[in-house]
Scaffold this motif. Structure first.
Motif, PDB file in Angstrom:
ATOM      1  N   ASP A 235     110.567  51.859 -68.551  1.00 52.13           N
ATOM      2  CA  ASP A 235     110.452  52.850 -67.484  1.00 52.13           C
ATOM      3  C   ASP A 235     109.259  53.756 -67.797  1.00 52.13           C
ATOM      4  OD1 ASP A 235     110.863  55.096 -65.799  1.00 52.13           O
ATOM      5  OD2 ASP A 235     112.975  54.543 -65.645  1.00 52.13           O
ATOM      6  N   PRO A 236     108.327  53.932 -66.836  1.00 51.07           N
ATOM      7  CA  PRO A 236     107.144  54.751 -67.147  1.00 51.07           C
ATOM      8  C   PRO A 236     107.500  56.183 -67.565  1.00 51.07           C
ATOM      9  CG  PRO A 236     106.850  53.568 -65.082  1.00 51.07           C
ATOM     10  CD  PRO A 236     108.269  53.345 -65.505  1.00 51.07           C
ATOM     11  N   SER A 237     108.645  56.698 -67.094  1.00 52.23           N
ATOM     12  CA  SER A 237     108.983  58.072 -67.450  1.00 52.23           C
ATOM     13  C   SER A 237     109.824  58.160 -68.728  1.00 52.23           C
ATOM     14  CB  SER A 237     109.720  58.745 -66.289  1.00 52.23           C
ATOM     15  OG  SER A 237     110.844  57.976 -65.956  1.00 52.23           O
ATOM     16  N   ASN A 238     110.363  57.037 -69.167  1.00 56.36           N
ATOM     17  CA  ASN A 238     111.141  57.029 -70.400  1.00 56.36           C
ATOM     18  C   ASN A 238     111.102  55.630 -70.978  1.00 56.36           C
ATOM     19  OD1 ASN A 238     113.001  56.952 -72.428  1.00 56.36           O
ATOM     20  ND2 ASN A 238     114.738  57.646 -71.200  1.00 56.36           N
ATOM     21  N   ARG A 239     110.216  55.450 -71.970  1.00 54.56           N
ATOM     22  CA  ARG A 239     109.955  54.062 -72.374  1.00 54.56           C
ATOM     23  C   ARG A 239     111.097  53.435 -73.159  1.00 54.56           C
ATOM     24  NH1 ARG A 239     106.065  54.480 -77.637  1.00 54.56           N
ATOM     25  NH2 ARG A 239     107.736  55.450 -78.696  1.00 54.56           N
ATOM     26  N   HIS A 240     112.153  54.195 -73.445  1.00 57.58           N
ATOM     27  CA  HIS A 240     113.319  53.585 -74.089  1.00 57.58           C
ATOM     28  C   HIS A 240     114.295  53.009 -73.077  1.00 57.58           C
ATOM     29  CE1 HIS A 240     111.839  54.960 -77.853  1.00 57.58           C
ATOM     30  NE2 HIS A 240     111.747  56.192 -77.378  1.00 57.58           N
ATOM     31  N   ARG A 241     113.967  53.253 -71.805  1.00 58.79           N
ATOM     32  CA  ARG A 241     114.830  52.697 -70.761  1.00 58.79           C
ATOM     33  C   ARG A 241     114.168  51.502 -70.111  1.00 58.79           C
ATOM     34  NH1 ARG A 241     117.678  55.948 -66.228  1.00 58.79           N
ATOM     35  NH2 ARG A 241     117.472  53.800 -65.555  1.00 58.79           N
ATOM     36  N   GLN A 242     114.992  50.580 -69.713  1.00 55.02           N
ATOM     37  CA  GLN A 242     114.472  49.386 -69.062  1.00 55.02           C
ATOM     38  C   GLN A 242     114.333  49.627 -67.563  1.00 55.02           C
ATOM     39  OE1 GLN A 242     115.732  44.712 -68.886  1.00 55.02           O
ATOM     40  NE2 GLN A 242     117.392  46.178 -68.976  1.00 55.02           N
ATOM     41  N   ARG A 243     113.191  49.253 -67.013  1.00 54.40           N
ATOM     42  CA  ARG A 243     113.074  49.262 -65.550  1.00 54.40           C
ATOM     43  C   ARG A 243     112.983  47.820 -65.090  1.00 54.40           C
ATOM     44  NH1 ARG A 243     109.432  52.606 -61.772  1.00 54.40           N
ATOM     45  NH2 ARG A 243     110.543  54.293 -62.796  1.00 54.40           N
ATOM     46  N   VAL A 244     113.980  47.413 -64.328  1.00 53.37           N
ATOM     47  CA  VAL A 244     113.985  46.034 -63.853  1.00 53.37           C
ATOM     48  C   VAL A 244     113.102  45.944 -62.616  1.00 53.37           C
ATOM     49  CG1 VAL A 244     115.414  44.151 -62.984  1.00 53.37           C
ATOM     50  CG2 VAL A 244     116.277  45.611 -64.809  1.00 53.37           C
ATOM     51  N   ILE A 245     112.084  45.124 -62.689  1.00 50.96           N
ATOM     52  CA  ILE A 245     111.148  44.958 -61.573  1.00 50.96           C
ATOM     53  C   ILE A 245     111.784  44.074 -60.505  1.00 50.96           C
ATOM     54  CG2 ILE A 245     108.885  44.058 -60.910  1.00 50.96           C
ATOM     55  CD1 ILE A 245     107.997  44.650 -63.814  1.00 50.96           C
ATOM     56  N   ALA A 246     112.440  43.009 -60.947  1.00 54.00           N
ATOM     57  CA  ALA A 246     113.141  42.126 -60.016  1.00 54.00           C
ATOM     58  C   ALA A 246     114.183  41.331 -60.792  1.00 54.00           C
ATOM     59  CB  ALA A 246     112.167  41.186 -59.315  1.00 54.00           C
ATOM     60  N   ALA A 247     115.240  40.916 -60.083  1.00 51.03           N
ATOM     61  CA  ALA A 247     116.343  40.220 -60.746  1.00 51.03           C
ATOM     62  C   ALA A 247     116.567  38.840 -60.131  1.00 51.03           C
ATOM     63  CB  ALA A 247     117.618  41.052 -60.626  1.00 51.03           C
TER      64      ALA A 247
END
Ligand code: GDP
Ligand code: ZN
Length: 363
Positions: free
Chosen positions: A138-150
């Motif tokens: 996640d750009p705002s918290n790099r320890h979190r995963q941001r799923v682009i697509a599933a």
């Protein structure tokens, strides 16, 4: 002295007289693996002197992984799950039984385009387990995963060679993320109409061994049929740097689509044309997902000591390294480094690997 070096110095002291034994073992290994491969056909005998050349040749001969896995039969799930087309905060748009509807997500959850969901009335009651994902920090918290697509079958990394210029490191990063997420990679080289000759494609050679490569041009139509064949009956995401032609490709694959093209260049602000991922139904169970143009692609939750797993062209060589936990950077008798020197493993790929290990160790 860094921790890698310390550990390996210790190992070296312990194993110094292993050298000769190991060399013999390696010659034996090559001999056996060749025997297995050629099923008894004649060839030069493998000795302690020539095993390196022979194993180089064997590794070069391995062909590219050109066929895509067929779509699995247990997918899509048999329930009448809806598929998420786009997400904007807590609202999202889904396809259900051929219809597009807007629904809300009441609980906090990281819903992504391509997710299968069950719906009651105007809200989502459940998000079904994901088969594959493509994610980044996640750009705002790099320890979190941001799923682009599933739930992707294929991730198509669109690149151009000239304008914008090729960025092999972005290919390397996407390739790692794709392998981790479980989808299949495909490299689509667009704008080949701009190339004077094939020599301009040599930087792509390392990738031909690793994934299918399709050359195309939305200007001349070349390669579009191959691309159509590759996406058919699959869910595919198009990813890549903005300006490489993702929207143009989607429009070319389905004339009914009218995505705006090239806003980046007109506006000149460097802003992306596409702001969020969107799924398009191309019919016949073919879904294509347009993703925002990406300049930097961070890797989520990756460790330096397991990074080599995502460089499949190191795998065979790594079996010959003196140390089982060889980092392929500082150690003596590292077969990966040796093959980089001999040219059997592309130096650019090893260079990316080294930089990533350094990045990850610095964190
Ligand atoms: P996106 O940002 O990846 O969606 O890229 P666009 O589809 O908006 O295209 C960016 C620019 O590249 C536009 O000016 C397109 O006209 C141009 N373009 C797209 N495909 C090709 C191609 O095959 N050849 C050439 N020469 N230009 C192309
Ligand atoms: Zn090694």
């Amino acid at each position: 002295m860094d921790r890698f070096e310390k550990r390996y110095r210790k190992d070296i002291e312990k194993h110094l007289d292993y050298d000769t034994m190991k060399l013999r073992k390696q010659a034996g290994n090559v001999r056996r693996s060749l025997k297995k491969k050629s099923k008894g056909s004649r060839g030069k005998p493998v000795t302690e002197e020539n095993w390196e050349d022979v194993s180089d040749q064997a590794s070069r001969k391995r062909g590219p992984a050109l066929d895509l896995r067929p779509p699995t039969s247990d997918w899509p799930p048999a329930t009448d799950a809806a598929i998420v087309i786009s997400v904007a905060g807590a609202r999202c748009r889904v396809f259900q039984r051929g219809q597009e509807i807007d629904v809300v997500l009441r609980q906090k959850s990281d819903l992504a385009v391509g997710d299968r969901v069950t719906i009651a009335g105007d809200h989502i009651v459940a998000v079904l387990p994901r088969r594959t994902v493509l994610s980044r920090p996640d750009p705002s918290n790099r320890h979190r995963q941001r799923v682009i697509a599933a739930n992707l079958d294929v991730v198509i990394h669109v690149v151009s060679v000239k304008a914008p210029p090729l960025r092999p490191r972005l290919i390397d990063r996407f390739f790692i993320a794709i392998q981790r997420g479980g989808a299949q990679p495909l490299l689509c080289v667009n704008k080949i109409d701009l190339l004077a000759d094939d020599a301009e494609l040599t930087a792509l050679d390392p990738y031909r061994e690793l994934m299918p490569v399709i050359l195309c041009s939305t200007k001349t139509g070349e390669g579009l049929d191959a691309l159509r064949g590759a996406v058919q009956r699959r869910t595919c995401a198009l990813v890549g740097h903005s300006g490489v032609g993702k929207s143009s490709i989607l429009n070319a694959l389905d004339r009914r689509l009218q995505l705006s093209i090239g806003e980046l260049h007109r506006a000149g602000t460097g802003r992306h044309t596409t702001t969020a991922s969107t799924l398009y139904d191309f019919g016949d169970e073919t879904y294509l997902i347009d993703t925002p143009g990406i300049r930097e692609f961070g890797l989520w939750n990756l460790r330096a000591d397991t990074l080599a797993e995502y460089f499949p062209e190191f795998a065979e060589a790594a079996e010959w390294c003196r140390f089982n936990d060889c980092s392929h950077l500082h150690e003596p008798d590292c077969e990966v480094k040796r093959r980089v020197t001999s040219g059997a493993i592309p130096a650019a790929r090893h260079d990316t690997y080294r930089r990533l290990v350094e990045d990850l160790s610095a964190k």
